[in-house]
Scaffold this motif. Structure first.
Motif, PDB file in Angstrom:
ATOM      1  N   LYS A  45       0.882  -1.276  -0.125  1.00 28.88           N
ATOM      2  CA  LYS A  45      -0.002   0.131  -0.088  1.00 28.88           C
ATOM      3  C   LYS A  45       0.870   1.203   0.091  1.00 28.88           C
ATOM      4  CE  LYS A  45      -3.614  -2.204   2.397  1.00 28.88           C
ATOM      5  NZ  LYS A  45      -4.729  -2.372   3.687  1.00 28.88           N
ATOM      6  N   LEU A  46       2.045   1.076   0.399  1.00 28.47           N
ATOM      7  CA  LEU A  46       3.098   2.313   0.378  1.00 28.47           C
ATOM      8  C   LEU A  46       3.181   2.914  -1.035  1.00 28.47           C
ATOM      9  CD1 LEU A  46       5.877   1.499   3.033  1.00 28.47           C
ATOM     10  CD2 LEU A  46       4.342   3.298   3.213  1.00 28.47           C
ATOM     11  N   ASN A  47       3.170   1.978  -2.023  1.00 31.54           N
ATOM     12  CA  ASN A  47       3.541   2.252  -3.262  1.00 31.54           C
ATOM     13  C   ASN A  47       2.440   3.233  -3.925  1.00 31.54           C
ATOM     14  OD1 ASN A  47       6.067   1.173  -3.640  1.00 31.54           O
ATOM     15  ND2 ASN A  47       4.960  -0.972  -4.074  1.00 31.54           N
ATOM     16  N   GLY A  48       1.240   3.076  -3.592  1.00 29.62           N
ATOM     17  CA  GLY A  48       0.013   3.965  -3.845  1.00 29.62           C
ATOM     18  C   GLY A  48      -0.026   5.263  -3.282  1.00 29.62           C
ATOM     19  N   ILE A  49       0.951   5.519  -2.274  1.00 35.65           N
ATOM     20  CA  ILE A  49       0.386   6.851  -1.681  1.00 35.65           C
ATOM     21  C   ILE A  49       1.124   8.180  -2.348  1.00 35.65           C
ATOM     22  CG2 ILE A  49       1.228   7.877   0.621  1.00 35.65           C
ATOM     23  CD1 ILE A  49       0.760   5.387   2.030  1.00 35.65           C
ATOM     24  N   GLN A  50       0.599   9.090  -2.410  1.00 38.35           N
ATOM     25  CA  GLN A  50       0.830  10.376  -3.042  1.00 38.35           C
ATOM     26  C   GLN A  50       1.231  11.483  -2.282  1.00 38.35           C
ATOM     27  OE1 GLN A  50       1.605  10.010  -6.371  1.00 38.35           O
ATOM     28  NE2 GLN A  50       0.850   7.797  -6.365  1.00 38.35           N
ATOM     29  N   ASP A  51       0.912  11.368  -1.028  1.00 42.50           N
ATOM     30  CA  ASP A  51       1.136  12.522  -0.015  1.00 42.50           C
ATOM     31  C   ASP A  51       2.284  12.078   0.907  1.00 42.50           C
ATOM     32  OD1 ASP A  51       0.119  13.850   2.688  1.00 42.50           O
ATOM     33  OD2 ASP A  51       0.073  15.347   0.915  1.00 42.50           O
ATOM     34  N   ILE A  52       3.208  12.948   1.396  1.00 41.28           N
ATOM     35  CA  ILE A  52       4.057  12.706   2.340  1.00 41.28           C
ATOM     36  C   ILE A  52       3.540  12.587   3.677  1.00 41.28           C
ATOM     37  CG2 ILE A  52       4.638  14.987   2.890  1.00 41.28           C
ATOM     38  CD1 ILE A  52       7.289  12.123   2.397  1.00 41.28           C
ATOM     39  N   ALA A  53       2.500  13.050   3.778  1.00 38.04           N
ATOM     40  CA  ALA A  53       1.762  12.912   5.406  1.00 38.04           C
ATOM     41  C   ALA A  53       0.978  11.583   5.435  1.00 38.04           C
ATOM     42  CB  ALA A  53       0.860  14.134   5.548  1.00 38.04           C
TER      43      ALA A  53
END
Length: 374
Positions: free
Chosen positions: A80-88
């Motif tokens: 799921k980390l790979n789909g995150i687009q925001d640093i927060a």
């Protein structure tokens, strides 16, 4: 058997539906013969070896199932980390991973800017706050290593973050070097395999996230910051002493396009960006940006107003004395620059710099004007 001269032996026999065993010894100072006997079936039943074997095998099966289940869940959550687009969101999900799969007393996540040497913490709104600056600390870390140490041997950043007790230092790298550090406070060593998996997935996903962010925040032609980026950085520096903002415009840029063509005009813009980077190196420059078209802006630190003026004047002089060559053509050009110190609001700061830029143009262009009026 004794008469045959054997002083020690074992005899097995079947008697009354039971399998018997007898052991004897004649090795006695009294010349006595000692004999002991029992049911082998009793030995097997009282030792519970079959039960113990079953328990051990069942335990191994359960442990294998549990480990595979945990690894499956860990892989799913890491994916799921790979789909995150925001640093927060990245920081929040990283904390969730440590909460679910590691025993710890706290997590600290710091981003590292390779150009400025700034280490910054990230709040849950995505805002970054600088906590330390060092261009040498990153040399202490190696790709793929995990460091478990006490507070007495903590590095300078860990001390700045007031990390107390034993902790893991988990560096994250991309192809060009260090990009972040995770500090995991743990009284006892935790699972190295889990930390390694989080480290490897964390590096890959953070590299992609920062790359996407860079593409959104940079001007494609010059690789300078874009307008949104410098505005955000300006907001973070409002009211700081010895921080200045400059607007710069290429004089008569339309004439260059009309006379030499738009491709030559692009070469002039790239040449201007190159001279900006040369005149305002890190860490004096906070942000160098293309504001739009032939207009640029600079957010930078200086000792005082005179120093800020001299830095911009040096850039103006470098532009004026340089020669641009492209596709068999060449030309010289010049710029006008307006400067102001950074005050309480973004709008007021940009307005003051724009006023100084218009004054520079009205006075004949190819000038630097410092706005010192309130």
């Amino acid at each position: 058997m004794i008469q045959a001269g054997e002083t020690r032996g074992t005899y097995e026999y079947y008697y009354q539906n039971k399998f018997k065993i007898a052991s004897y010894s004649t090795n006695s100072a009294f010349n006595w013969v000692f004999i002991s006997g029992t049911d082998r079936s009793d030995i097997l039943s009282t030792s519970h070896q079959f039960s113990l074997t079953g328990v051990i095998l069942a335990s191994l099966v359960l442990i294998t199932i549990a480990v595979n289940y945990l690894l499956h869940n860990l892989n799913q959550n890491l994916g799921k980390l790979n789909g995150i687009q925001d640093i927060a969101d990245y920081k929040s999900h990283l904390r969730l991973l440590f909460d679910r799969f590691c025993f710890h007393q706290g997590v600290q996540f710091c981003l590292y800017d390779q150009q400025s040497g700034d280490f910054s913490v990230v709040d849950y709104h995505g805002n970054q706050q600088k906590v330390h600056n060092s261009c040498t600390l990153q040399q202490q870390f190696k790709r793929g290593e995990l460091i478990y140490t006490s507070k007495y041997y903590a590095d300078e950043l860990a001390r700045k973050l007031k990390i107390s007790g034993r902790h893991y230092t988990i560096p994250l790298f991309n192809d060009s070097g260090l990009i972040a550090i995770i500090y995991l406070q743990a009284k006892l060593p935790t699972r190295q395999m889990v930390l390694k998996m989080i480290q490897n997935y964390g590096e890959l996903s953070l590299t992609n996230l920062l790359l996407n962010k860079t593409m959104l925040n940079k001007d494609v032609m010059t690789n300078l910051d874009n307008k949104l980026t410098i505005r955000a950085k300006l907001d973070s520096r409002l009211g700081e002493q010895n921080t200045f903002f400059a607007l710069m415009d290429i004089d008569h840029f339309k004439r260059i396009n009309d006379r030499l063509g738009h491709h030559f005009g692009d070469a002039v813009i790239k040449h201007t960006a190159k001279l900006m980077k040369k005149s305002f190196p890190i860490p004096k420059a906070i942000s160098l940006a293309r504001y739009g078209g032939e207009e640029f802006c600079i957010l930078f630190n200086a000792n005082d107003e005179n120093h800020a003026y001299d830095m911009c004047e040096m850039l103006r002089h470098m532009v004026e004395t340089s020669l641009v060559e492209f596709d068999g053509k060449q030309t010289q050009y010049h710029v006008s620059i307006g400067i102001t110190n950074v005050i309480e609001t973004q709008h007021a700061t940009i307005g003051r710099a724009d006023k100084a830029l218009r004054q520079a143009k009205s006075f004949g262009r190819n000038q630097v004007i410092l706005n010192t009026f309130s």
